[in-house]
Design an enzyme around this catalytic site. Sequence first.
Site, PDB file in Angstrom:
ATOM      1  N   ASP A 122       1.647  -2.049 -23.463  1.00 17.76           N
ATOM      2  CA  ASP A 122       2.478  -1.845 -24.654  1.00 17.76           C
ATOM      3  C   ASP A 122       3.933  -2.261 -24.434  1.00 17.76           C
ATOM      4  O   ASP A 122       4.518  -2.962 -25.266  1.00 17.76           O
ATOM      5  CB  ASP A 122       2.430  -0.373 -25.085  1.00 17.76           C
ATOM      6  CG  ASP A 122       1.023   0.101 -25.363  1.00 17.76           C
ATOM      7  OD1 ASP A 122       0.180  -0.731 -25.737  1.00 17.76           O
ATOM      8  OD2 ASP A 122       0.753   1.309 -25.193  1.00 17.76           O
TER       9      ASP A 122
ATOM     10  N   GLY B  15      -3.600   7.041  -2.712  1.00 16.14           N
ATOM     11  CA  GLY B  15      -3.125   6.809  -1.348  1.00 16.14           C
ATOM     12  C   GLY B  15      -1.824   7.484  -0.995  1.00 16.14           C
ATOM     13  O   GLY B  15      -1.785   8.373  -0.145  1.00 16.14           O
TER      14      GLY B  15
ATOM     15  N   ARG C 284       0.943  -6.990  -4.614  1.00 15.34           N
ATOM     16  CA  ARG C 284       1.615  -5.724  -4.283  1.00 15.34           C
ATOM     17  C   ARG C 284       1.019  -5.125  -3.016  1.00 15.34           C
ATOM     18  O   ARG C 284      -0.190  -4.969  -2.898  1.00 15.34           O
ATOM     19  CB  ARG C 284       1.459  -4.720  -5.429  1.00 15.34           C
ATOM     20  CG  ARG C 284       2.043  -3.351  -5.110  1.00 15.34           C
ATOM     21  CD  ARG C 284       1.872  -2.390  -6.266  1.00 15.34           C
ATOM     22  NE  ARG C 284       0.496  -2.010  -6.487  1.00 15.34           N
ATOM     23  CZ  ARG C 284      -0.126  -1.016  -5.855  1.00 15.34           C
ATOM     24  NH1 ARG C 284       0.493  -0.329  -4.918  1.00 15.34           N
ATOM     25  NH2 ARG C 284      -1.371  -0.715  -6.158  1.00 15.34           N
TER      26      ARG C 284
ATOM     27  N   LEU D  85       4.318   3.462  -6.531  1.00 18.54           N
ATOM     28  CA  LEU D  85       5.017   4.709  -6.871  1.00 18.54           C
ATOM     29  C   LEU D  85       6.429   4.689  -6.298  1.00 18.54           C
ATOM     30  O   LEU D  85       7.362   5.247  -6.898  1.00 18.54           O
ATOM     31  CB  LEU D  85       4.242   5.909  -6.332  1.00 18.54           C
ATOM     32  CG  LEU D  85       2.897   6.204  -7.004  1.00 18.54           C
ATOM     33  CD1 LEU D  85       2.204   7.381  -6.339  1.00 18.54           C
ATOM     34  CD2 LEU D  85       3.069   6.482  -8.495  1.00 18.54           C
TER      35      LEU D  85
ATOM     36  N   GLU E  52      -2.009   1.914   5.497  1.00 17.33           N
ATOM     37  CA  GLU E  52      -2.850   1.189   4.560  1.00 17.33           C
ATOM     38  C   GLU E  52      -2.708  -0.306   4.795  1.00 17.33           C
ATOM     39  O   GLU E  52      -1.875  -0.745   5.597  1.00 17.33           O
ATOM     40  CB  GLU E  52      -2.485   1.561   3.111  1.00 17.33           C
ATOM     41  CG  GLU E  52      -2.776   3.019   2.781  1.00 17.33           C
ATOM     42  CD  GLU E  52      -2.450   3.377   1.339  1.00 17.33           C
ATOM     43  OE1 GLU E  52      -1.725   2.614   0.692  1.00 17.33           O
ATOM     44  OE2 GLU E  52      -2.928   4.418   0.874  1.00 17.33           O
TER      45      GLU E  52
END
Length: 561
Positions: free
Chosen positions: A233, A65, A396, A402, A135
């Site tokens: 991790d 996006g 979110r 990002l 969006e």
Amino acid sequence: MNSNSSSPNTAVNAGDANIEHSCDVLIIGSGAAGLSLALSLANYCRIILVSKSDCNEGSTRYAQGGIAAVFDERDSIESHVQDTLEAGAHLCDEDVVRFTAQNAKSAMEWLIEHGVPFDQDNSGDGNNRYHLTREGGHSFRRILHAADATGEALQITLNEAVSQHPNIHIFERYNAIDLIKSEQASNHCKGVYVWNRKRQQVEVIRSRFITLATGGASKVYQYTSNPDIASGDGIAMAWRAGCRVANMEFNQFHPTCLFHPQARNFLISEALRGEGAKLVHADGTPFMEKFDPRKELAPRDVVARAIDYEMKRLGADCMYLDISHKPADFIVKHFPNIYRRCRSLGIDITREPIPVVPAAHYSCGGVMTDINARTDLDNVYAVGEVAYTGLHGANRMASNSLLECVVFARSAAQHILARLDEPTSEEPISPWDESKVTNSDEEVIIQHNWHELRLFMWDYVGIVRTNKRLERAMRRIKLLEQEITEYYSNFRVSNNLLELRNLVTVAELIVRCAMQRAESRGLHYNLDYPERSGSASPSILTPLKSNSTPEPGNLTGGFER
């Protein structure tokens, strides 16, 4: 490692065993967060960047996006803040949300300076403005993008700059195993044990500052849009070393992953819905109006639950996303990557709907940090999806991920740069001890446990949960932990073993957070508590205090009671 002239210090003992590297800043992870931090620091110190795969692989690359920032004169930072708070079901930290929105434009301008090719809108007024899309959850068009492959453009551009910088040294195909705690200062780490996958041996990286930029943990679920390396991790490592984690119950399931046997991880961008695509049944009947007045532009948790509900109600394998009512040239121009991928599978999105299903996509919780990305450990930072900053709350909002990577990487860089003159410790690091382990003789155990974990997490801790399902999941997690502990204690490490060890830790953290939340909010929907409670607070887990590096077999670190 690249062949730059200014190499990090490397000591080799006893015939290539016990290799120790050293640097000023160790960055674990090579996505948007790790690359942005490396570039922000590189002119001032020596950096080692550890990548579990190669530096072009990771969740960033698959982000389609775009990145949210206020560029439109009709938009405002306040609107971005309020949209984020609403999408996060009012569990966000408002100060963090405001900090992120205020720094969004300068972060995007920094990316533009580094050459990220965001699409431009040549409207004829001579301003050559950037094309902004919209969006779910956003009140305005504020998404900068590079067609429908923004993450790939970002990854390639930053990776190119990083690979050319003489102070950045890239270690590809290395797994981070554990943070190495100081014996002299309990809140400090000396370095990290890493497993060199090419040479099949454990090495040490000593560093003054360590940043976890390892991404999320969606691989804990059977169906995910993430690449295989998203195995939690950094979250597990930080937990074992004594860091708190928060909001692990909020796993975002992207509503629209392509449903096709040859493309199980391919995401269908939310931007299609932003440009008018409709969610429909197999017969073309739209259904989102039954669930939310915003229809297809409702936040992701609402849309994912709606699709899940309709699939279960009808006994259907998938729902459909239809943008074929738009002109074909518009579709091909704005979504070339999706168009090409679907055509390669025999689906012409200009003429027919796309089969879609929800899939695990993003971890809203993670390692607790402050606004400078600092964790509970003095010299350890966490940036990006691995971190819980308070930005996302219970869900979110699209294209804030990002953005978080770049904003908090730059914030962490400023904080680290201000500390470069601090004295360093020469405390020795014990080499990795393999004297009591052997090569595995039953790899099938790892594969079996791996599949069992991901399947029951999908069934019991997925889009819709119940108390009974969570209890069942926890019982199975405890059994798996016992088996994995025994296995890890007796056999040499491998990629699959290290990832499984981390995933079972993450699974326990997710379930424990979910058990704490006696309500339904955002991405956490529990049929036993279907209503939202009046108060909103994060679910915080605190590990038992420990001054030492975890021993093999210590999977979770334990909890404060």
